[in-house]
Design a protein around this motif. Sequence first.
Motif, mmCIF file in Angstrom:
data_model
loop_
_atom_site.group_PDB
_atom_site.id
_atom_site.type_symbol
_atom_site.label_atom_id
_atom_site.label_comp_id
_atom_site.label_asym_id
_atom_site.label_seq_id
_atom_site.Cartn_x
_atom_site.Cartn_y
_atom_site.Cartn_z
ATOM 1 N N ARG A 1 -34.194 38.036 50.662
ATOM 2 C CA ARG A 1 -33.958 36.703 51.219
ATOM 3 C C ARG A 1 -35.023 36.396 52.278
ATOM 4 N N VAL A 2 -35.357 35.115 52.421
ATOM 5 C CA VAL A 2 -36.322 34.684 53.440
ATOM 6 C C VAL A 2 -35.663 33.643 54.330
ATOM 7 N N VAL A 3 -35.546 33.976 55.611
ATOM 8 C CA VAL A 3 -34.990 33.074 56.622
ATOM 9 C C VAL A 3 -36.133 32.648 57.528
ATOM 10 N N GLU A 4 -36.533 31.393 57.444
ATOM 11 C CA GLU A 4 -37.643 30.901 58.261
ATOM 12 C C GLU A 4 -37.159 30.595 59.684
ATOM 13 N N ASP A 5 -37.831 31.180 60.674
ATOM 14 C CA ASP A 5 -37.580 30.834 62.070
ATOM 15 C C ASP A 5 -38.524 29.687 62.415
ATOM 16 N N CYS A 6 -37.960 28.479 62.402
ATOM 17 C CA CYS A 6 -38.730 27.244 62.597
ATOM 18 C C CYS A 6 -38.502 26.643 63.973
ATOM 19 N N ALA A 7 -38.075 27.455 64.936
ATOM 20 C CA ALA A 7 -37.725 26.934 66.255
ATOM 21 C C ALA A 7 -38.867 26.149 66.881
ATOM 22 N N GLN A 8 -40.127 26.548 66.583
ATOM 23 C CA GLN A 8 -41.286 25.897 67.191
ATOM 24 C C GLN A 8 -42.105 25.082 66.188
ATOM 25 N N SER A 9 -41.578 24.858 64.998
ATOM 26 C CA SER A 9 -42.463 24.345 63.939
ATOM 27 C C SER A 9 -41.950 23.130 63.195
ATOM 28 N N ILE A 10 -41.048 22.345 63.757
ATOM 29 C CA ILE A 10 -40.573 21.185 63.014
ATOM 30 C C ILE A 10 -41.751 20.253 62.714
ATOM 31 N N GLY A 11 -41.893 19.897 61.463
ATOM 32 C CA GLY A 11 -42.997 19.045 61.025
ATOM 33 C C GLY A 11 -44.222 19.789 60.564
ATOM 34 N N ALA A 12 -44.301 21.101 60.815
ATOM 35 C CA ALA A 12 -45.435 21.886 60.330
ATOM 36 C C ALA A 12 -45.342 22.052 58.820
ATOM 37 N N THR A 13 -46.485 22.265 58.187
ATOM 38 C CA THR A 13 -46.503 22.414 56.733
ATOM 39 C C THR A 13 -47.299 23.650 56.329
ATOM 40 N N TRP A 14 -46.959 24.165 55.139
ATOM 41 C CA TRP A 14 -47.726 25.230 54.498
ATOM 42 C C TRP A 14 -48.034 24.779 53.081
ATOM 43 N N CYS A 15 -49.323 24.600 52.795
ATOM 44 C CA CYS A 15 -49.749 24.110 51.469
ATOM 45 C C CYS A 15 -48.983 22.847 51.088
#
Length: 389
Positions: free
Chosen positions: A160-174
Amino acid sequence: MAGSNEIPGVPLLDVLRDNEPLNGEFIEAATRVILSGQYVGGPDVQKLEQLLARTCDTRYAVGCASGSDALLLALMAIDLKPGDEVLLPSFTFFATASCVTRLGATPVFVDIDPQTFNIDADLIEDLITSRTRAIIPVHLFGQCADMSAIMDIATRHSLRVVEDCAQSIGATWCGRQSGSIGDIGCFSFYPTKNLGGFGDGGALTTNDADLADRVRLLANHGMRPRYYHQAVGLNSRLDSLQAALLNVKIPHLAGWTAARQRNAQFYQRAFVAAGLCDYLAPPLASGECGHVWNQYTVRIPGGQRDVVRQKLADARIGTEIYYPIPLHKQSCFAEFNNDRSSLVQTEKATNEVLSLPIFPGLQEEELGRVVDRLQDILCGCEAVRREAA
């Protein structure tokens, strides 16, 4: 009292400055909630969840009480058990690992890529064992980890992959939004975040209907229907007042992100022009990532980081160290006996990193003062020059 000729300081963060243009809307939204008598759940939370799902390009978003709770709920939702192992970086905020240990599982700390400060995907596979259950990539400082490599590894090993996005709202990957790539994404609305509230708050995003339903159940005491408990959950609901205030702010997120990106570009150009790149190793966004710059973090080599920080403080320029102690050195995680020799880049970063002001409301003259003072300090610091040579 400051003298009339004193050069004004530059704060690391000024939430009042960024919030001030919306004060009237905040008061109107808060008043409406107060007069409604509906303070938990309800239409304001539902609206925010819909806006978040749209922003993150996911099918579902579920509000909760904090970013820390979002991580804990995510691991509960994937049924993490005592004895399971979770791969995650040591160079991150405490909550990334504490959610693992709260469930009796074991955090396995992975070193970072020195260019991005994110988990080094090339090191993950060698640390996978029969007990490994999940990976928590942290999109640190507003830049996504290498999600292409991480998702490939996770797929091949059924993790499973749980993304910690606490600092990344709006960031993108590819081209894909953070929080939409792994099984589940975890967000924080702490006031210092790019979408900051007026206290604690958080949310989870996912494209999996079953996971979204499980998170919603667990965030409300595992209760469905009322007073009938299907699971042992948490009391982790997002308050209506926080949701209403965040609903005022979220339409402005893209503009604030653009301002952070302009500020980062100003630093990049100014450091090149001042010949400071060799001293500072200024951060660069990878080509695959749309960076949202929650922090602008440079490196001060030669053991001079704290000296440089004090000189900036003397000039009333705000800075912060994210993070001075890696998680594998925290006393509460001592039992895990992590091999520190495998975390060389993590330990190097904790001795060098320094975050500079980057918030949207900064003026160019303030950014210029930061650069000018850094140039004066660094060009006069023999140890830094020697290390950079």
